[in-house]
Design an enzyme around this catalytic site. Structure first.
Site, PDB file in Angstrom:
ATOM      1  N   GLY A  12       0.784  -1.243   0.000  1.00  0.00           N
ATOM      2  CA  GLY A  12       0.000   0.000   0.000  1.00  0.00           C
ATOM      3  C   GLY A  12       0.810   1.284   0.000  1.00  0.00           C
ATOM      4  O   GLY A  12       0.285   2.334   0.371  1.00  0.00           O
ATOM      5  N   ASN A  14       1.688   2.966  -2.563  1.00  0.00           N
ATOM      6  CA  ASN A  14       1.013   3.864  -3.522  1.00  0.00           C
ATOM      7  C   ASN A  14      -0.268   4.426  -2.918  1.00  0.00           C
ATOM      8  O   ASN A  14      -0.588   5.596  -3.121  1.00  0.00           O
ATOM      9  CB  ASN A  14       0.729   3.151  -4.844  1.00  0.00           C
ATOM     10  N   LYS A  65     -15.431 -15.276  -9.072  1.00  0.00           N
ATOM     11  CA  LYS A  65     -14.989 -13.912  -9.367  1.00  0.00           C
ATOM     12  C   LYS A  65     -16.205 -12.987  -9.453  1.00  0.00           C
ATOM     13  O   LYS A  65     -16.193 -11.857  -8.969  1.00  0.00           O
ATOM     14  CB  LYS A  65     -14.213 -13.915 -10.696  1.00  0.00           C
ATOM     15  N   ARG A  91      -5.360  -8.740  -8.704  1.00  0.00           N
ATOM     16  CA  ARG A  91      -6.371  -9.623  -9.309  1.00  0.00           C
ATOM     17  C   ARG A  91      -6.779  -9.052 -10.644  1.00  0.00           C
ATOM     18  O   ARG A  91      -6.850  -7.832 -10.802  1.00  0.00           O
ATOM     19  CB  ARG A  91      -7.606  -9.713  -8.426  1.00  0.00           C
ATOM     20  N   LEU A  92      -7.054  -9.955 -11.563  1.00  0.00           N
ATOM     21  CA  LEU A  92      -7.525  -9.502 -12.868  1.00  0.00           C
ATOM     22  C   LEU A  92      -9.010  -9.229 -12.762  1.00  0.00           C
ATOM     23  O   LEU A  92      -9.774 -10.055 -12.269  1.00  0.00           O
ATOM     24  CB  LEU A  92      -7.247 -10.572 -13.930  1.00  0.00           C
ATOM     25  N   ASN A 107      -4.562   2.030 -13.657  1.00  0.00           N
ATOM     26  CA  ASN A 107      -3.630   1.078 -13.041  1.00  0.00           C
ATOM     27  C   ASN A 107      -2.216   1.629 -13.129  1.00  0.00           C
ATOM     28  O   ASN A 107      -1.899   2.401 -14.039  1.00  0.00           O
ATOM     29  CB  ASN A 107      -3.696  -0.268 -13.765  1.00  0.00           C
ATOM     30  N   HIS A 109       1.750   0.192 -13.318  1.00  0.00           N
ATOM     31  CA  HIS A 109       2.518  -1.032 -13.545  1.00  0.00           C
ATOM     32  C   HIS A 109       4.009  -0.694 -13.435  1.00  0.00           C
ATOM     33  O   HIS A 109       4.462   0.279 -14.030  1.00  0.00           O
ATOM     34  CB  HIS A 109       2.198  -1.603 -14.928  1.00  0.00           C
TER      35      HIS A 109
HETATM   36  C1  GAR Z   1       3.590  -1.389  -7.250  1.00  0.00           C
HETATM   37  O1  GAR Z   1       4.944  -1.442  -7.624  1.00  0.00           O
HETATM   38  C2  GAR Z   1       2.694  -1.528  -8.458  1.00  0.00           C
HETATM   39  O2  GAR Z   1       3.222  -0.915  -9.601  1.00  0.00           O
HETATM   40  C3  GAR Z   1       2.636  -3.015  -8.613  1.00  0.00           C
HETATM   41  O3  GAR Z   1       2.505  -3.501  -7.305  1.00  0.00           O
HETATM   42  C4  GAR Z   1       3.230  -2.633  -6.434  1.00  0.00           C
HETATM   43  C5  GAR Z   1       2.370  -2.306  -5.237  1.00  0.00           C
HETATM   44  O4  GAR Z   1       3.102  -1.604  -4.282  1.00  0.00           O
HETATM   45  N1  GAR Z   1       1.558  -3.425  -9.429  1.00  0.00           N
HETATM   46  C6  GAR Z   1       1.628  -4.465 -10.248  1.00  0.00           C
HETATM   47  O5  GAR Z   1       2.599  -5.169 -10.352  1.00  0.00           O
HETATM   48  C7  GAR Z   1       0.374  -4.693 -11.071  1.00  0.00           C
HETATM   49  N2  GAR Z   1       0.629  -5.644 -12.111  1.00  0.00           N
HETATM   50  P1  GAR Z   1       2.365  -0.915  -3.067  1.00  0.00           P
HETATM   51  O6  GAR Z   1       1.420  -1.956  -2.480  1.00  0.00           O
HETATM   52  O7  GAR Z   1       3.439  -0.546  -2.112  1.00  0.00           O
HETATM   53  O8  GAR Z   1       1.609   0.264  -3.590  1.00  0.00           O
END
Ligand code: GAR
Length: 198
Positions: A12, A14, A65, A91-92, A107, A109
């Site tokens: 979390g 982000n 789902k 999750r997709l 999103n 990535h």
């Molecule tokens: C982040 O690096 C995000 O870009 C990635 O998960 C991490 C979550 O970090 N997302 C993916 O890989 C989606 N395919 P966080 O929980 O510290 O925000």
């Protein structure tokens, strides 16, 4: 004021960056709710700390789902959500869900899409030994890690980088680029048109 929901499955960081940007009015929106699918997610503790309403919708308690997503949709509707922000949501989402919220899901990535799609993008880029990787913010469409790109930032991989140091660099950039992109989308300044964002 637009209403924001964040969906997250794990740490979390982000989420926290976005919640802080909302508090600092760098994102002009109400952060109504954090939804997590994972009872062990640290993001639930972060939400408490930031005083953001947190709703746990434990995926393992749902038979399908579709029923899980219906529970998510109920919360989104209750909170009159305008924009859904995926922040490490692992999750997709089904085609039905994405169609229902067309152009309303973002999103982030941790790679320069279309390279290194999937769950282990940072490690995959590091193991491949590319010289440059980065971060992508995109609208979510019906294919995984695929929708129109809103913003990208480059992160070089240098000689002394380890997977850990690379992860730290990627996350630092994510915490800058995601709030900025969210704010632009909320302002109505960016709209997908085919693969482009105009
Ligand atoms: C982040 O690096 C995000 O870009 C990635 O998960 C991490 C979550 O970090 N997302 C993916 O890989 C989606 N395919 P966080 O929980 O510290 O925000």
């Amino acid at each position: 004021m637009k209403n924001l929901a964040i969906l997250a499955s794990g740490n979390g960081s982000n989420f926290s960056a976005i919640a802080k940007a909302v508090k600092a009015k760098k994102i002009k929106a109400d952060l109504k709710v954090l939804i997590s699918d994972n009872p062990k997610a640290f993001v639930l503790k972060r939400a408490k700390k930031q005083r953001v309403k947190a709703v746990l919708i434990d995926r393992s308690l749902f038979a399908s789902k579709a029923t899980f997503e219906n529970a998510v949709i109920t919360i989104l509707k209750e909170n009159k959500i305008d924009l859904i922000v995926l922040a490490g949501f692992m999750r997709l989402l089904s085609k039905n869900f994405v169609r229902k919220y067309k152009n309303k899901i973002l999103n982030i990535h941790p790679a320069l899409l279309p390279s290194f799609k999937g769950e282990h993008a940072i490690k995959d880029a590091f193991d491949y030994a590319v010289k440059y990787t980065g971060v992508t913010v995109h609208f979510v469409d019906e294919q995984t890690d695929h929708g129109p790109i809103i913003a990208q930032a480059i992160v070089p991989i240098v000689k002394n980088d380890t997977l850990k140091s690379l992860e730290a660099k990627i996350h630092k950039i994510e915490h800058q680029i995601y709030p900025a992109a969210i704010n632009l989308v909320l302002k109505g300044k960016l709209k997908p048109k085919g693969r482009r964002v105009v």
